[in-house]
Design a protein around this motif. Structure first.
Motif, PDB file in Angstrom:
ATOM      1  N   VAL A 114       0.800  -1.232   0.000  1.00 45.77           N
ATOM      2  CA  VAL A 114       0.000   0.000   0.000  1.00 45.77           C
ATOM      3  C   VAL A 114       0.829   1.276   0.000  1.00 45.77           C
ATOM      4  N   ASN A 115       2.158   1.152  -0.027  1.00 52.00           N
ATOM      5  CA  ASN A 115       2.985   2.367   0.016  1.00 52.00           C
ATOM      6  C   ASN A 115       3.920   2.500  -1.182  1.00 52.00           C
ATOM      7  N   ARG A 116       3.518   1.987  -2.349  1.00 57.28           N
ATOM      8  CA  ARG A 116       4.346   2.071  -3.549  1.00 57.28           C
ATOM      9  C   ARG A 116       3.584   2.696  -4.728  1.00 57.28           C
ATOM     10  N   PRO A 117       3.403   4.021  -4.737  1.00 56.70           N
ATOM     11  CA  PRO A 117       2.746   4.648  -5.884  1.00 56.70           C
ATOM     12  C   PRO A 117       3.618   4.540  -7.131  1.00 56.70           C
ATOM     13  N   LEU A 118       2.964   4.379  -8.259  1.00 59.38           N
ATOM     14  CA  LEU A 118       3.652   4.329  -9.557  1.00 59.38           C
ATOM     15  C   LEU A 118       3.458   5.654 -10.287  1.00 59.38           C
ATOM     16  N   ASP A 119       4.177   5.844 -11.369  1.00 63.25           N
ATOM     17  CA  ASP A 119       4.068   7.080 -12.154  1.00 63.25           C
ATOM     18  C   ASP A 119       2.835   7.113 -13.046  1.00 63.25           C
ATOM     19  N   SER A 120       2.141   6.002 -13.203  1.00 59.46           N
ATOM     20  CA  SER A 120       0.975   5.928 -14.098  1.00 59.46           C
ATOM     21  C   SER A 120      -0.294   6.392 -13.392  1.00 59.46           C
ATOM     22  N   ASP A 121      -1.023   7.267 -14.047  1.00 62.22           N
ATOM     23  CA  ASP A 121      -2.302   7.728 -13.516  1.00 62.22           C
ATOM     24  C   ASP A 121      -3.384   6.683 -13.782  1.00 62.22           C
ATOM     25  N   VAL A 122      -4.320   6.547 -12.853  1.00 61.15           N
ATOM     26  CA  VAL A 122      -5.450   5.638 -13.040  1.00 61.15           C
ATOM     27  C   VAL A 122      -6.237   6.055 -14.276  1.00 61.15           C
ATOM     28  N   ASP A 123      -6.384   7.370 -14.487  1.00 67.65           N
ATOM     29  CA  ASP A 123      -7.127   7.877 -15.646  1.00 67.65           C
ATOM     30  C   ASP A 123      -6.562   7.362 -16.973  1.00 67.65           C
ATOM     31  N   ASP A 124      -5.265   7.138 -17.035  1.00 60.77           N
ATOM     32  CA  ASP A 124      -4.643   6.659 -18.278  1.00 60.77           C
ATOM     33  C   ASP A 124      -4.969   5.197 -18.555  1.00 60.77           C
ATOM     34  N   VAL A 125      -5.204   4.418 -17.514  1.00 62.28           N
ATOM     35  CA  VAL A 125      -5.421   2.985 -17.663  1.00 62.28           C
ATOM     36  C   VAL A 125      -6.896   2.614 -17.534  1.00 62.28           C
ATOM     37  N   LEU A 126      -7.576   3.221 -16.575  1.00 61.63           N
ATOM     38  CA  LEU A 126      -9.000   2.960 -16.305  1.00 61.63           C
ATOM     39  C   LEU A 126      -9.709   4.301 -16.167  1.00 61.63           C
ATOM     40  N   PRO A 127      -9.968   4.995 -17.281  1.00 65.18           N
ATOM     41  CA  PRO A 127     -10.472   6.376 -17.224  1.00 65.18           C
ATOM     42  C   PRO A 127     -11.728   6.564 -16.373  1.00 65.18           C
ATOM     43  N   ALA A 128     -12.631   5.622 -16.386  1.00 64.57           N
ATOM     44  CA  ALA A 128     -13.886   5.780 -15.649  1.00 64.57           C
ATOM     45  C   ALA A 128     -13.679   5.710 -14.136  1.00 64.57           C
ATOM     46  N   TRP A 129     -12.583   5.130 -13.694  1.00 61.75           N
ATOM     47  CA  TRP A 129     -12.366   4.906 -12.272  1.00 61.75           C
ATOM     48  C   TRP A 129     -11.562   6.012 -11.594  1.00 61.75           C
ATOM     49  N   GLY A 130     -10.935   6.877 -12.346  1.00 64.55           N
ATOM     50  CA  GLY A 130     -10.097   7.926 -11.770  1.00 64.55           C
ATOM     51  C   GLY A 130     -10.815   8.799 -10.759  1.00 64.55           C
ATOM     52  N   ALA A 131     -12.081   9.071 -10.975  1.00 63.61           N
ATOM     53  CA  ALA A 131     -12.844   9.940 -10.078  1.00 63.61           C
ATOM     54  C   ALA A 131     -13.115   9.293  -8.717  1.00 63.61           C
ATOM     55  N   PHE A 132     -12.951   7.983  -8.619  1.00 64.35           N
ATOM     56  CA  PHE A 132     -13.246   7.265  -7.372  1.00 64.35           C
ATOM     57  C   PHE A 132     -11.999   6.989  -6.530  1.00 64.35           C
ATOM     58  N   VAL A 133     -10.831   7.237  -7.106  1.00 64.44           N
ATOM     59  CA  VAL A 133      -9.568   6.909  -6.447  1.00 64.44           C
ATOM     60  C   VAL A 133      -9.106   8.070  -5.588  1.00 64.44           C
ATOM     61  N   ASN A 134      -8.615   7.753  -4.397  1.00 63.20           N
ATOM     62  CA  ASN A 134      -8.078   8.774  -3.492  1.00 63.20           C
ATOM     63  C   ASN A 134      -6.725   9.265  -3.996  1.00 63.20           C
ATOM     64  N   ALA A 135      -6.403  10.507  -3.638  1.00 62.49           N
ATOM     65  CA  ALA A 135      -5.101  11.074  -3.980  1.00 62.49           C
ATOM     66  C   ALA A 135      -4.010  10.331  -3.212  1.00 62.49           C
TER      67      ALA A 135
END
Length: 182
Positions: free
Chosen positions: A40-61
């Protein structure tokens, strides 16, 4: 066997490299056949919006994919924290208010989730493997808080989780990145 489901595995300095170096793993499942979790502590450089565009609005910062572990890195796994008693369609409870969210199902309704993270891959252990690693001192098992899964500062989570412990475990938080440079 006591299950570790819903708890955190915090890497000790005995893990000196590789994907689990200073990792915090939320255990999603644990039984006689093995264990499954996500880092749970390894963020990647890829945005959720780039891979799963519909889900980006539901993901926490931060709104990015997370490296969930070294297994099946080409697949996505969504872990959510319920906001209320009504789970979204396709919800699979794992521990308390935490569960898996079906990324191929309908989007959650407003207010159903207090938090959501999307992970590329997961961490997995075969039967007895995690227990062996615990016995050799590779991991510390601690209670998880719901906000551990959705921390806005995941890069500091390893130290934060250790610092909040009531025993001498909290002193691991001060262990230097490179003990040879001391």
């Amino acid at each position: 066997m006591d299950t570790l489901r819903g708890r955190l595995l915090v890497a000790t300095p005995a893990i000196a490299g590789g994907p689990f170096l200073r990792s915090v793993v939320f255990v999603l499942d644990h039984d006689d056949d093995g264990a499954l979790g996500v880092i749970v502590n390894r963020p990647l450089d890829s945005d959720v919006d780039d891979v799963l565009p519909a889900w980006g609005a539901f993901v926490n910062a931060p709104v990015c994919l997370f490296d969930g572990g070294p297994v099946a890195m080409d697949s996505a796994l969504a872990v959510g924290v319920l906001a209320d008693a009504t789970p979204p369609h396709g919800w699979r409870q794992m521990a308390g208010r935490v569960g898996l969210v079906d990324l191929e199902g309908p989007l959650p309704g407003d207010g159903q989730l207090a938090g959501l993270r999307v992970f590329a891959g997961y961490a997995g252990w075969g039967s007895g493997q995690l227990e062996d690693e615990l016995a050799e001192g590779s991991w510390i098992v601690v209670d998880a808080l719901d906000h551990d899964l959705t921390s806005p500062t995941p890069e500091t989570l390893w130290r934060e989780v250790l610092r909040r412990q009531d025993d001498d475990v909290r002193f691991w938080a001060t262990f230097p990145d490179d003990p040879g440079a001391n």
